[in-house]
Each structure stands twice: as C-alpha cells, then as structure tokens.
Write a protein that holds these residues in place. Structure first.
Motif, PDB file in Angstrom:
ATOM      1  N   TRP A  56      -5.470  10.263   0.396  1.00 20.48           N
ATOM      2  CA  TRP A  56      -5.088   9.074   1.199  1.00 20.48           C
ATOM      3  C   TRP A  56      -4.165   9.470   2.278  1.00 20.48           C
ATOM      4  CZ3 TRP A  56      -2.962   4.261  -1.669  1.00 20.48           C
ATOM      5  CH2 TRP A  56      -2.904   3.149  -0.956  1.00 20.48           C
ATOM      6  N   LEU A 111       1.522   1.854  -3.664  1.00 17.96           N
ATOM      7  CA  LEU A 111       0.306   2.398  -4.264  1.00 17.96           C
ATOM      8  C   LEU A 111       0.011   3.661  -4.019  1.00 17.96           C
ATOM      9  CD1 LEU A 111      -2.153  -0.696  -3.656  1.00 17.96           C
ATOM     10  CD2 LEU A 111      -1.060   0.217  -5.912  1.00 17.96           C
ATOM     11  N   GLN A 112       0.269   4.074  -2.554  1.00 12.16           N
ATOM     12  CA  GLN A 112       0.091   5.570  -2.116  1.00 12.16           C
ATOM     13  C   GLN A 112       1.259   6.649  -2.927  1.00 12.16           C
ATOM     14  OE1 GLN A 112       0.893   6.585   1.842  1.00 12.16           O
ATOM     15  NE2 GLN A 112      -1.043   7.495   1.951  1.00 12.16           N
ATOM     16  N   VAL A 169      -1.778  11.624  -9.288  1.00 15.23           N
ATOM     17  CA  VAL A 169      -3.054  11.883  -9.527  1.00 15.23           C
ATOM     18  C   VAL A 169      -3.746  12.653  -8.245  1.00 15.23           C
ATOM     19  CG1 VAL A 169      -3.344  10.328 -11.263  1.00 15.23           C
ATOM     20  CG2 VAL A 169      -4.148   9.701  -9.115  1.00 15.23           C
ATOM     21  N   THR A 171       0.803  -1.143  -0.026  1.00 20.60           N
ATOM     22  CA  THR A 171      -0.097  -0.125  -0.085  1.00 20.60           C
ATOM     23  C   THR A 171       0.893   1.174  -0.113  1.00 20.60           C
ATOM     24  OG1 THR A 171      -0.367  -0.098   2.503  1.00 20.60           O
ATOM     25  CG2 THR A 171      -1.883  -1.133   1.018  1.00 20.60           C
ATOM     26  N   LEU A 186       2.666   5.945  -5.940  1.00 19.72           N
ATOM     27  CA  LEU A 186       1.861   6.227  -7.234  1.00 19.72           C
ATOM     28  C   LEU A 186       0.813   6.964  -7.382  1.00 19.72           C
ATOM     29  CD1 LEU A 186       2.694   2.470  -8.354  1.00 19.72           C
ATOM     30  CD2 LEU A 186       4.003   4.661  -8.884  1.00 19.72           C
ATOM     31  N   SER A 187      -0.085   6.914  -6.301  1.00 16.74           N
ATOM     32  CA  SER A 187      -1.187   7.587  -6.541  1.00 16.74           C
ATOM     33  C   SER A 187      -1.215   9.264  -6.201  1.00 16.74           C
ATOM     34  CB  SER A 187      -2.328   7.113  -5.411  1.00 16.74           C
ATOM     35  OG  SER A 187      -1.756   7.454  -4.111  1.00 16.74           O
ATOM     36  N   VAL A 243      -4.801  11.825  -5.547  1.00 12.89           N
ATOM     37  CA  VAL A 243      -5.508  10.807  -4.719  1.00 12.89           C
ATOM     38  C   VAL A 243      -4.788  10.495  -3.572  1.00 12.89           C
ATOM     39  CG1 VAL A 243      -6.559   8.456  -4.459  1.00 12.89           C
ATOM     40  CG2 VAL A 243      -6.957  10.108  -6.523  1.00 12.89           C
ATOM     41  N   GLY A 244      -3.395  10.348  -3.910  1.00 19.74           N
ATOM     42  CA  GLY A 244      -2.363  10.056  -2.591  1.00 19.74           C
ATOM     43  C   GLY A 244      -2.539  11.176  -1.544  1.00 19.74           C
TER      44      GLY A 244
END
Length: 92
Positions: free
Chosen positions: A64, A51-52, A58, A48, A54-55, A60-61
């Motif tokens: 998050w 993923l965080q 956009v 995760t 990479l996000s 979104v991170g």
C-alpha cells in the motif's frame, strides 16, 4: 462584476497555494515517515492512515505504501479542490 469574480478567484487560488497541502511535503512525509502513514494524516485521511498502519503487520501495508507513491498527487489535488470549494462558499 466580472472583475470582482476574477479577483475572488485569484484570492481563492492564493489561499489554496498558501494553505493547501504541498506535493513536496507529502512526498517527504511518505519517504521519511511513510511507515507511520504521516502523508495520509497530512492529506486529511486519518481513517485510511490508521488502516495502513495496522496493515503493516501483515505486510499488505508495505505494498500500500508503494502504491501511495503514485496516489499522492491525486490526493493533494483532491484536498486542494476541497479547500477551493470551502473558500468559494465563504466568499459568497
């Protein structure tokens, strides 16, 4: 027999306190290195964390990251419980 069980439990709790993750350290990592998801790596969640990171591209991170502010205590408890189970298995 009961004394031995209590002694083992105390030993396990001491190991969890010494070897387990710290909420304070997790928050410091979140505050200073949150954009790199350092707190998630510290808490044993590399999947995760990646993923965080990479996000973040956009935005979104960033959301998050703010949500993690509230999730950190639960993640620390989960990691400590995992350590307790692991130590409990080795004590027997």
């Amino acid at each position: 027999m009961i004394n031995r069980a209590v002694d083992e439990r105390v030993l396990i709790e001491m190991r969890v306190a010494n070897d387990g993750p710290s909420v304070a350290v997790a928050y410091l990592l979140w505050f200073f290195l949150g954009i790199f998801a350092a707190h998630r790596f510290y808490l044993g969640r590399p999947g995760t964390a990646i993923l965080q990171i990479l996000s973040m591209f956009v935005l979104v991170g960033l959301v998050w990251l703010v949500v993690d502010l509230f999730l950190i205590p639960g993640m620390v408890r989960d990691k400590q419980e995992e350590l307790r189970r692991s130590l409990g298995m080795h004590a027997r």
